[in-house]
Write an enzyme that holds these catalytic residues in place. Structure first.
Site, PDB file in Angstrom:
ATOM      1  N   ARG A 175     -10.412   1.156   7.482  1.00  0.00           N
ATOM      2  CA  ARG A 175      -9.890  -0.112   7.995  1.00  0.00           C
ATOM      3  C   ARG A 175     -11.023  -1.036   8.441  1.00  0.00           C
ATOM      4  O   ARG A 175     -10.786  -2.151   8.829  1.00  0.00           O
ATOM      5  CB  ARG A 175      -9.062   0.165   9.217  1.00  0.00           C
ATOM      6  CG  ARG A 175      -7.544   0.149   9.262  1.00  0.00           C
ATOM      7  CD  ARG A 175      -6.758  -0.624   8.342  1.00  0.00           C
ATOM      8  NE  ARG A 175      -5.470  -0.989   8.884  1.00  0.00           N
ATOM      9  CZ  ARG A 175      -4.344  -0.293   8.722  1.00  0.00           C
ATOM     10  NH1 ARG A 175      -4.337   0.793   8.019  1.00  0.00           N
ATOM     11  NH2 ARG A 175      -3.220  -0.728   9.251  1.00  0.00           N
TER      12      ARG A 175
ATOM     13  N   ARG B   9      10.289  -0.196  11.629  1.00  0.00           N
ATOM     14  CA  ARG B   9       9.128   0.106  12.473  1.00  0.00           C
ATOM     15  C   ARG B   9       8.995  -0.922  13.581  1.00  0.00           C
ATOM     16  O   ARG B   9       9.122  -2.122  13.327  1.00  0.00           O
ATOM     17  CB  ARG B   9       7.852   0.099  11.615  1.00  0.00           C
ATOM     18  CG  ARG B   9       7.425   1.478  11.178  1.00  0.00           C
ATOM     19  CD  ARG B   9       6.312   1.427  10.180  1.00  0.00           C
ATOM     20  NE  ARG B   9       5.141   0.683  10.622  1.00  0.00           N
ATOM     21  CZ  ARG B   9       4.054   0.530   9.880  1.00  0.00           C
ATOM     22  NH1 ARG B   9       3.981   1.079   8.686  1.00  0.00           N
ATOM     23  NH2 ARG B   9       3.037  -0.165  10.333  1.00  0.00           N
TER      24      ARG B   9
ATOM     25  N   LYS C 155       0.834  -1.221   0.000  1.00  0.00           N
ATOM     26  CA  LYS C 155       0.000   0.000   0.000  1.00  0.00           C
ATOM     27  C   LYS C 155       0.864   1.264   0.000  1.00  0.00           C
ATOM     28  O   LYS C 155       0.648   2.164  -0.792  1.00  0.00           O
ATOM     29  CB  LYS C 155      -0.866   0.081   1.259  1.00  0.00           C
ATOM     30  CG  LYS C 155      -2.002  -0.877   1.342  1.00  0.00           C
ATOM     31  CD  LYS C 155      -2.964  -0.526   2.490  1.00  0.00           C
ATOM     32  CE  LYS C 155      -2.364  -0.432   3.872  1.00  0.00           C
ATOM     33  NZ  LYS C 155      -1.881  -1.595   4.550  1.00  0.00           N
TER      34      LYS C 155
ATOM     35  N   ARG D  92      11.531  -4.625   5.963  1.00  0.00           N
ATOM     36  CA  ARG D  92      11.013  -3.290   5.638  1.00  0.00           C
ATOM     37  C   ARG D  92      11.706  -2.202   6.458  1.00  0.00           C
ATOM     38  O   ARG D  92      11.845  -2.323   7.667  1.00  0.00           O
ATOM     39  CB  ARG D  92       9.499  -3.257   5.885  1.00  0.00           C
ATOM     40  CG  ARG D  92       8.887  -1.920   5.528  1.00  0.00           C
ATOM     41  CD  ARG D  92       7.454  -2.053   5.165  1.00  0.00           C
ATOM     42  NE  ARG D  92       6.592  -2.089   6.333  1.00  0.00           N
ATOM     43  CZ  ARG D  92       5.271  -1.983   6.253  1.00  0.00           C
ATOM     44  NH1 ARG D  92       4.683  -1.856   5.078  1.00  0.00           N
ATOM     45  NH2 ARG D  92       4.536  -2.034   7.336  1.00  0.00           N
TER      46      ARG D  92
ATOM     47  N   ARG E 136      -1.742  -8.187  13.350  1.00  0.00           N
ATOM     48  CA  ARG E 136      -2.178  -7.208  12.332  1.00  0.00           C
ATOM     49  C   ARG E 136      -2.903  -7.916  11.190  1.00  0.00           C
ATOM     50  O   ARG E 136      -3.884  -7.404  10.650  1.00  0.00           O
ATOM     51  CB  ARG E 136      -0.967  -6.429  11.795  1.00  0.00           C
ATOM     52  CG  ARG E 136      -0.440  -5.440  12.815  1.00  0.00           C
ATOM     53  CD  ARG E 136       0.950  -4.948  12.485  1.00  0.00           C
ATOM     54  NE  ARG E 136       1.005  -4.122  11.296  1.00  0.00           N
ATOM     55  CZ  ARG E 136       2.135  -3.818  10.659  1.00  0.00           C
ATOM     56  NH1 ARG E 136       3.292  -4.281  11.105  1.00  0.00           N
ATOM     57  NH2 ARG E 136       2.105  -3.061   9.598  1.00  0.00           N
TER      58      ARG E 136
HETATM   59  P1  AMP Z   1      -0.148   1.106   8.755  1.00  0.00           P
HETATM   60  O1  AMP Z   1       0.915   2.158   8.712  1.00  0.00           O
HETATM   61  O2  AMP Z   1      -1.274   1.363   7.794  1.00  0.00           O
HETATM   62  O3  AMP Z   1       0.424  -0.288   8.666  1.00  0.00           O
HETATM   63  O4  AMP Z   1      -0.822   1.223  10.210  1.00  0.00           O
HETATM   64  C1  AMP Z   1      -0.064   0.978  11.388  1.00  0.00           C
HETATM   65  C2  AMP Z   1      -1.003   0.911  12.577  1.00  0.00           C
HETATM   66  O5  AMP Z   1      -1.701   2.165  12.725  1.00  0.00           O
HETATM   67  C3  AMP Z   1      -2.107  -0.130  12.463  1.00  0.00           C
HETATM   68  O6  AMP Z   1      -1.659  -1.418  12.847  1.00  0.00           O
HETATM   69  C4  AMP Z   1      -3.153   0.453  13.413  1.00  0.00           C
HETATM   70  O7  AMP Z   1      -2.771   0.241  14.768  1.00  0.00           O
HETATM   71  C5  AMP Z   1      -3.046   1.945  13.143  1.00  0.00           C
HETATM   72  N1  AMP Z   1      -3.955   2.393  12.052  1.00  0.00           N
HETATM   73  C6  AMP Z   1      -3.594   2.863  10.807  1.00  0.00           C
HETATM   74  N2  AMP Z   1      -4.672   3.231  10.105  1.00  0.00           N
HETATM   75  C7  AMP Z   1      -5.750   2.989  10.902  1.00  0.00           C
HETATM   76  C8  AMP Z   1      -7.167   3.151  10.729  1.00  0.00           C
HETATM   77  N3  AMP Z   1      -7.685   3.603   9.580  1.00  0.00           N
HETATM   78  N4  AMP Z   1      -7.962   2.800  11.762  1.00  0.00           N
HETATM   79  C9  AMP Z   1      -7.465   2.337  12.933  1.00  0.00           C
HETATM   80  N5  AMP Z   1      -6.148   2.152  13.154  1.00  0.00           N
HETATM   81  C10 AMP Z   1      -5.281   2.467  12.150  1.00  0.00           C
END
Ligand code: AMP
Length: 217
Positions: free
Chosen positions: A89, A163, A14, A128, A174
């Protein structure tokens, strides 16, 4: 220019493809993960909660995410479309987003589903690396995603970071969260006739070519 929503399991590309779309089509890349990672640096209860939930691989409450997203969408650079990476999400976020769109009078655009097998995605996550300054994503395990200088961002030349939620254990949580909360969005958007599916296992270049076909020149 239509807005784009990317839906994908964690580490399926993504972020990488959002950046490529941003560079080619000139619309901003909005990652709710990045918005939340910035918000967690504040010194308050909300920041503490965000931090804990991200570390656990769980979703942050909708109200917090929606507040940050609304603020970002109100900025001038979003007027001609944008890329959503990591939002919505779950179905309740998608419904709230439909309401926001009707308030700001913007069309939904296209939803692109990047499909990737869990085990391949899990392997990608261990390599990553992210730039703490510009959020560019690299991968030490994939030739096409390695930085030019080992461990440093090609754009900012600062040291890349791993990260803390990119580990095998948190990945399983996740991924389960994705299957339970996010995967129902596939039917949600399919029913609206805006969903496109792309196999993300074929590598960055080929995947991006498929994305270009959907967006157009
Ligand atoms: P990402 O960077 O998209 O992998 O998101 C990392 C973490 O941020 C996720 O595992 C969630 O804990 C939180 N997160 C990101 N986007 C959302 C969302 N739209 N709703 C709720 N939690 C989110």
């Amino acid at each position: 220019m239509k807005s784009i929503i990317f839906i994908a399991p964690p580490a399926a590309g993504k972020g990488t493809h959002s950046t490529l779309v941003e560079e080619k089509y000139g619309i901003p890349h909005i990652s709710t993960g990045d918005l939340l990672r910035s918000a967690k640096n504040a010194n308050d209860d909300r920041a503490k909660l965000i931090s804990e939930l991200i570390e656990q691989g769980k979703l942050v409450p909708d109200e917090i995410v929606l507040e940050l997203l609304k603020e970002r969408l109100a900025q001038e650079d979003c007027k001609n479309g944008y890329i959503l990476d990591g939002f919505p999400r779950n179905v309740s976020q998608a419904e709230a987003y439909d309401k926001i769109l009707s308030e700001i009078n913007m069309p939904l655009g296209n939803v692109i589903l990047l499909e990737l097998d869990k085990e391949i995605a899990k392997k990608r996550i261990t390599g990553r690396l992210t730039c703490p300054k510009c959020n560019a994503i690299y991968n030490s395990e994939a030739e096409e995603l390695k930085p030019q200088v080992d461990g440093y961002c090609d754009n900012c030349h600062v040291e890349l970071q791993h990260r803390s939620d990119d580990n095998a254990e948190t990945y399983d949580v996740r991924y389960d969260t994705y299957m339970r909360e996010t995967a129902p969005l596939i039917d949600y958007y399919d029913a609206k006739g805006v969903l496109f599916r792309i196999d993300s296992s074929v590598g960055k270049e080929r995947t991006f070519k498929e994305i270009e076909k959907i967006i157009g020149e």
